[in-house]
Design an enzyme around this catalytic site. Structure first.
Site, PDB file in Angstrom:
ATOM      1  N   THR A 113      -5.015   9.390  -8.601  1.00 30.40           N
ATOM      2  CA  THR A 113      -4.381   8.055  -8.618  1.00 30.40           C
ATOM      3  C   THR A 113      -3.254   8.355  -7.685  1.00 30.40           C
ATOM      4  O   THR A 113      -2.893   7.219  -6.924  1.00 30.40           O
ATOM      5  CB  THR A 113      -3.675   7.696 -10.135  1.00 30.40           C
ATOM      6  OG1 THR A 113      -4.877   7.738 -11.063  1.00 30.40           O
ATOM      7  CG2 THR A 113      -3.087   6.300 -10.171  1.00 30.40           C
ATOM      8  N   GLY A 114      -2.248   9.094  -7.763  1.00 33.72           N
ATOM      9  CA  GLY A 114      -1.162   9.390  -6.651  1.00 33.72           C
ATOM     10  C   GLY A 114      -1.751   9.419  -5.068  1.00 33.72           C
ATOM     11  O   GLY A 114      -1.197   8.645  -4.620  1.00 33.72           O
ATOM     12  N   TRP A 166      -4.443   8.292  -4.116  1.00 35.73           N
ATOM     13  CA  TRP A 166      -5.218   6.958  -3.714  1.00 35.73           C
ATOM     14  C   TRP A 166      -4.063   6.112  -3.239  1.00 35.73           C
ATOM     15  O   TRP A 166      -4.386   5.223  -2.202  1.00 35.73           O
ATOM     16  CB  TRP A 166      -5.569   6.384  -4.973  1.00 35.73           C
ATOM     17  CG  TRP A 166      -6.329   5.100  -4.765  1.00 35.73           C
ATOM     18  CD1 TRP A 166      -7.592   4.870  -4.116  1.00 35.73           C
ATOM     19  CD2 TRP A 166      -5.938   3.481  -4.920  1.00 35.73           C
ATOM     20  NE1 TRP A 166      -7.921   3.386  -4.208  1.00 35.73           N
ATOM     21  CE2 TRP A 166      -6.986   2.943  -4.602  1.00 35.73           C
ATOM     22  CE3 TRP A 166      -4.596   3.313  -5.481  1.00 35.73           C
ATOM     23  CZ2 TRP A 166      -6.681   1.462  -4.760  1.00 35.73           C
ATOM     24  CZ3 TRP A 166      -4.333   1.720  -5.542  1.00 35.73           C
ATOM     25  CH2 TRP A 166      -5.530   0.933  -4.959  1.00 35.73           C
ATOM     26  N   HIS A 167      -2.704   6.252  -3.488  1.00 38.63           N
ATOM     27  CA  HIS A 167      -1.761   5.291  -3.162  1.00 38.63           C
ATOM     28  C   HIS A 167      -1.131   5.748  -1.697  1.00 38.63           C
ATOM     29  O   HIS A 167      -0.717   5.218  -0.908  1.00 38.63           O
ATOM     30  CB  HIS A 167      -0.553   5.093  -4.071  1.00 38.63           C
ATOM     31  CG  HIS A 167      -0.694   4.280  -5.259  1.00 38.63           C
ATOM     32  ND1 HIS A 167      -1.554   4.881  -6.400  1.00 38.63           N
ATOM     33  CD2 HIS A 167      -0.577   3.236  -5.438  1.00 38.63           C
ATOM     34  CE1 HIS A 167      -1.593   3.704  -7.287  1.00 38.63           C
ATOM     35  NE2 HIS A 167      -1.000   2.696  -6.620  1.00 38.63           N
ATOM     36  N   GLY A 168      -1.510   7.190  -1.275  1.00 38.57           N
ATOM     37  CA  GLY A 168      -0.939   7.541  -0.021  1.00 38.57           C
ATOM     38  C   GLY A 168      -0.881   9.220   0.049  1.00 38.57           C
ATOM     39  O   GLY A 168      -0.896   9.752  -0.992  1.00 38.57           O
TER      40      GLY A 168
END
Length: 338
Positions: A187-188, A190-192
């Protein structure tokens, strides 16, 4: 990916009409900033004739206006102050750093929920019903509840296509905790591709594991206000890492929040009437004010009042939003890069 996975597991039939498949892939209302729309959720709406009527079109317009107001009025005003504090423009004391992260929390919520509202509204105008993406996450009383309310389409996507295939909670406690850490690591990421995003993801995964280990049971024995304060503090510290350019700057920012420098001069310069009004709106719209009114005033009276004011209210919101767009050059698109 969700389309291919669902077809592989025979949850949906393959879409053999190239135009219909192209419609799903390139559906412009939600293409840029979400919410994440799975093919399985709109399959029937694409395959069959959609219901299209004036009432649905009208609901779409109103939902779009609400989203536009959230973005250009609340998110932009909160973001202006957050950027000033995070960019280190000027001499700031600890109160300013707290104000900065509170403003960023409101910015990212109203920015992304505003885009989601606009996408859902546009979808309704074209006969589509997209699933909700936010459900008042800042009223949560645990991190577990927060993730049930925040970016619902993303958290449910990772649950169904990563967490459950990894084994979910079916293979013992140790494997459950590992699966949670994997999901929130992704998830982290995925954001960058940045350590600050990875730390943000693992940070939330860590608190979810703590709650599973017994913290959630302890919290249920405490007053609701304490549970809410715990959740908001965890979320706010997490947003520091999410907003900071680097991991070291995020740690430095948190340190500044607890510095002995209590200079309030920086804070007071933001406290103009307009900022205070928008901050009040941000707090109000982050709560379930509609349910409160229904309970205090009564359902019938509240419905009658809303029926008289709703059309002028939406017109006022739209005009005010246009005025903000025309007079304010500050209009960041923060969730585009996520």
């Amino acid at each position: 990916m969700s389309y291919l996975i669902d077809v592989y597991y025979e949850k949906v039939r393959p879409q053999k009409n190239l135009v219909s498949l192209g419609l799903y892939i390139s559906m412009f209302p939600q293409l840029i900033a979400g919410p994440i729309v799975r093919y399985i959720d709109v399959e029937k709406q694409i395959r069959k004739k959609r219901k299209f009527n004036f009432e649905q079109f009208s609901e779409g317009i109103k939902r779009f206006i609400v989203g536009l107001f959230k973005k250009v009025v609340i998110a932009n005003q909160m973001g202006f102050v957050a950027d000033f504090v995070f960019d280190g423009t000027g001499y700031a004391g600890a109160p300013s750093y707290w104000l900065g992260i509170v403003c960023y929390a409101f910015q990212i919520y109203f920015d992304f929920s505003g885009y989601s509202d606009m996408a859902i509204g546009l979808g309704k105008m074209f006969g589509f019903d997209f699933l909700e993406n936010f459900n008042l996450p800042y009223i949560s009383r645990s991190i577990k509840e927060f993730w049930r309310r925040w970016h619902i389409s993303l958290s449910s996507w990772f649950r169904d296509y990563l967490y459950i295939p990894l084994g979910g909670n079916r293979k013992g406690l140790a494997r459950t905790y590992i699966n949670l850490l994997i999901v929130f690591f992704i998830t982290g990421l995925w954001h960058g591709a940045s350590w600050s995003f990875i730390v943000w993801g693992l940070y939330h995964g860590f608190f979810l594991i703590l709650e599973r280990l017994g913290l959630e049971k302890l919290l249920t024995k405490t007053p609701r206000l304490f549970r809410h304060a715990y959740t908001m503090l965890v979320v706010l510290f997490g947003w520091v890492f999410f907003r900071a350019e680097t991991l070291s700057s995020g740690l430095s920012y948190i340190g500044s929040m607890f510095s002995l420098n209590n200079n309030y001069n920086e804070v007071f310069q933001y406290m103009n009437p307009y900022f205070m009004f928008v901050l009040f709106l941000a707090i109000l719209l982050s709560t379930n004010v509609k349910t409160y009114l229904l309970r205090k005033i009564g359902h019938e009276k509240t419905t009658t009042i809303l029926s008289y004011i709703k059309h002028p209210f939406y017109i006022l919101l739209f005009v005010f939003s246009l005025f903000e767009l025309a007079t304010n050059s500050y209009n960041p698109f923060i969730y585009f890069r996520f």
